[in-house]
Design a protein around this motif. Structure first.
Motif, mmCIF file in Angstrom:
data_model
loop_
_atom_site.group_PDB
_atom_site.id
_atom_site.type_symbol
_atom_site.label_atom_id
_atom_site.label_comp_id
_atom_site.label_asym_id
_atom_site.label_seq_id
_atom_site.Cartn_x
_atom_site.Cartn_y
_atom_site.Cartn_z
ATOM 1 N N PRO A 139 -28.446 -25.453 22.596
ATOM 2 C CA PRO A 139 -27.958 -25.402 21.192
ATOM 3 C C PRO A 139 -26.520 -26.235 20.839
ATOM 4 O O PRO A 139 -26.436 -26.816 19.792
ATOM 5 N N LEU A 153 -32.207 -33.040 16.462
ATOM 6 C CA LEU A 153 -32.606 -31.791 15.971
ATOM 7 C C LEU A 153 -33.157 -31.995 14.667
ATOM 8 O O LEU A 153 -34.263 -31.331 14.371
ATOM 9 N N THR A 184 -24.270 -29.479 12.973
ATOM 10 C CA THR A 184 -25.355 -29.435 13.582
ATOM 11 C C THR A 184 -26.259 -30.660 12.960
ATOM 12 O O THR A 184 -27.314 -30.171 12.309
ATOM 13 N N ALA A 223 -36.163 -31.235 21.190
ATOM 14 C CA ALA A 223 -34.870 -31.317 20.707
ATOM 15 C C ALA A 223 -34.206 -30.815 22.338
ATOM 16 O O ALA A 223 -34.618 -30.019 23.040
ATOM 17 N N VAL A 242 -39.085 -26.305 18.461
ATOM 18 C CA VAL A 242 -37.905 -27.338 18.475
ATOM 19 C C VAL A 242 -37.246 -27.538 19.926
ATOM 20 O O VAL A 242 -36.853 -28.733 20.201
ATOM 21 N N TRP A 259 -27.224 -29.754 19.856
ATOM 22 C CA TRP A 259 -27.470 -30.140 18.557
ATOM 23 C C TRP A 259 -26.284 -30.585 17.434
ATOM 24 O O TRP A 259 -26.943 -31.102 16.431
#
Length: 312
Positions: free
Chosen positions: A187, A129, A124, A183, A179, A190
């Motif tokens: 997820p 991110l 990540t 971003a 976030v 990321w």
């Protein structure tokens, strides 16, 4: 054996277990610190502060399976203490890649050398991110990194921050909203993108390009170079003119945050040596360079294990 001797033996055993545990988790801890502070030099300092605090508390270290959690708690609170010491900071605005000098690249080599590199949190490091995390106040950032990057439960985060679970849930709610504004919403996006051979080939051509036609063939029409504290350069004509300046560079291909990177040294007129200056991290889309994020400063070059100067 006297009471003092018993205590010294326990302290010695605890110190040995702490050294072993720190060695085992140091790489993982370093990446956690990078998520918190956004660049490798400051992450190095935070890891060092974590070890010093852990060492002072070694008599309470019992070597159980929770040692990784214990070290993360120490690192997180050391980060929050550093934020307090720096005073209240306003929440940043605008495009941080255009003006913030607090962000830096994370060399892929640091992950490749890590035996635990398969852990999802270790992947990540997508630059979007890392930038998005900078928009979060300290406690929101800490809660988000521990929970949404490392997979801690809110109860564990509450224990680490010394806060009620309800407060942690509130921190997470606000952090997630921010976030996801800056971003990718998923997820899975990321994680650092896969570095392809095509990307590596474009990086080599970019490093060798010495004339405007060669550069133009590599760039997207709306290409952008960011290089805080200097203003960005936007558009293919402006970027070609900027990169075509007759300067004496030496460059070395690398990768960072899953992207092609170029480590750059510059020799000024009359200078006897090349000076570490900048790390360029490229974003390539559809076979063209869409963006170059230039992280200016010898400290970013040093993060790649490169020297501050090179002889001609």
């Amino acid at each position: 054996m006297t009471t003092n001797e018993l205590r010294e033996n326990r302290m010695s055993d605890a110190a040995g277990r702490l050294r072993d545990a720190f060695g085992e988790h140091r790489r993982d801890l370093h990446l956690h610190c990078y998520h918190l502070v956004g660049n490798v030099p400051d992450a190095d300092d935070l890891v060092q502060e974590t070890f010093l605090r852990a060492w002072r508390a070694r008599d309470r270290f019992e070597g159980r399976a929770s040692v990784r959690t214990w070290l993360y708690r120490i690192a997180t609170n050391a980060f929050l203490d550093s934020r307090k010491a720096a005073g209240n900071r306003a929440v940043p605005s605008g495009d941080l890649l255009e003006w913030s000098t607090d962000i830096g690249p994370y060399p892929d080599a640091l992950l490749a050398a890590d035996p635990q590199a398969g852990v999802p949190a270790r992947e990540t490091v997508e630059l979007a991110l890392i930038v998005a995390l900078r928009y979060l106040p300290g406690r929101q950032r800490a809660a988000f990194v521990l929970c949404d990057v490392h997979g801690w439960r809110p109860q564990e985060v509450a224990a680490a921050l010394g806060a009620p679970v309800t407060a942690v849930n509130s921190l997470l709610q606000r952090a997630r909203h921010t976030v996801r504004h800056h971003a990718p919403a998923d997820p899975r996006d990321w994680r650092r993108p896969p570095l392809t051979r095509r990307d590596e080939g474009i990086l080599r051509r970019y490093a060798d390009a010495a004339d405007p036609p060669s550069l133009r063939a590599l760039l997207a029409e709306d290409v952008r170079i960011t290089m805080p504290p200097a203003p960005p350069v936007v558009g293919i004509d402006a970027v070609v003119a900027f990169l075509s300046r007759p300067l004496d560079w030496r460059t070395f291909p690398s990768s960072a945050n899953g992207r092609p990177a170029l480590i750059c040294y510059l020799r000024g007129p009359g200078s006897p040596r090349y000076e570490a200056l900048v790390v360029d991290v490229l974003r390539i889309e559809q076979g063209r360079i869409a963006e170059s994020n230039a992280f200016v400063g010898a400290r970013h070059v040093a993060a790649f294990g490169m020297p501050a100067t090179l002889e001609p």
